[in-house]
Design a protein around this motif. Sequence first.
Motif, PDB file in Angstrom:
ATOM      1  N   PRO A  89      -7.111   9.325 -10.679  1.00 54.81           N
ATOM      2  CA  PRO A  89      -6.799   7.991 -10.187  1.00 54.81           C
ATOM      3  C   PRO A  89      -5.700   8.039  -9.123  1.00 54.81           C
ATOM      4  CG  PRO A  89      -6.081   8.238 -12.479  1.00 54.81           C
ATOM      5  CD  PRO A  89      -6.740   9.521 -12.074  1.00 54.81           C
ATOM      6  N   LEU A  90      -5.900   7.288  -8.052  1.00 58.32           N
ATOM      7  CA  LEU A  90      -4.946   7.233  -6.948  1.00 58.32           C
ATOM      8  C   LEU A  90      -4.677   5.780  -6.579  1.00 58.32           C
ATOM      9  CD1 LEU A  90      -6.501   9.948  -4.593  1.00 58.32           C
ATOM     10  CD2 LEU A  90      -4.516  10.225  -6.082  1.00 58.32           C
ATOM     11  N   PRO A  91      -3.530   5.502  -6.003  1.00 56.64           N
ATOM     12  CA  PRO A  91      -3.302   4.152  -5.504  1.00 56.64           C
ATOM     13  C   PRO A  91      -4.268   3.868  -4.354  1.00 56.64           C
ATOM     14  CG  PRO A  91      -1.462   5.603  -4.944  1.00 56.64           C
ATOM     15  CD  PRO A  91      -2.404   6.400  -5.786  1.00 56.64           C
ATOM     16  N   PRO A  92      -4.578   2.589  -4.117  1.00 55.81           N
ATOM     17  CA  PRO A  92      -5.498   2.257  -3.021  1.00 55.81           C
ATOM     18  C   PRO A  92      -5.000   2.835  -1.697  1.00 55.81           C
ATOM     19  CG  PRO A  92      -4.998   0.313  -4.334  1.00 55.81           C
ATOM     20  CD  PRO A  92      -4.089   1.399  -4.815  1.00 55.81           C
ATOM     21  N   ALA A  93      -5.936   3.354  -0.914  1.00 55.46           N
ATOM     22  CA  ALA A  93      -5.579   3.948   0.382  1.00 55.46           C
ATOM     23  C   ALA A  93      -5.333   2.858   1.412  1.00 55.46           C
ATOM     24  CB  ALA A  93      -6.685   4.864   0.854  1.00 55.46           C
TER      25      ALA A  93
END
Length: 93
Positions: A89-93
């Motif tokens: 999971p990553l923060p929104p680009a």
Amino acid sequence: MDRQDTTDYEDGNALAGPLGELFTADVTAASGRCAGCGRTAVVADLRVYAHAPGLVARCPSCDTVILRLVRAPDAAWLDLRGTVYMRVPLPPA
Ligand SMILES: [Zn+2]
């Protein structure tokens, strides 16, 4: 030795520090699919054996080796052959 002995391993949170050296995202929150049984679970649910050469993380369902991590003085060796994929999971680009 019985691999189900709960005193023999730690949970996948034991990988936070060692993997944190390689990845900027929190990999213990990542999910992956086991190549042995197809189970999808978060890394924190893996069984981590720290008394092998390096760290060995096994699937809690089928005991497949999901990943191996060996830290040498100047490099890290990461073997993910027991993982079909890993979703981080990553923060929104
Ligand atoms: Zn499995």
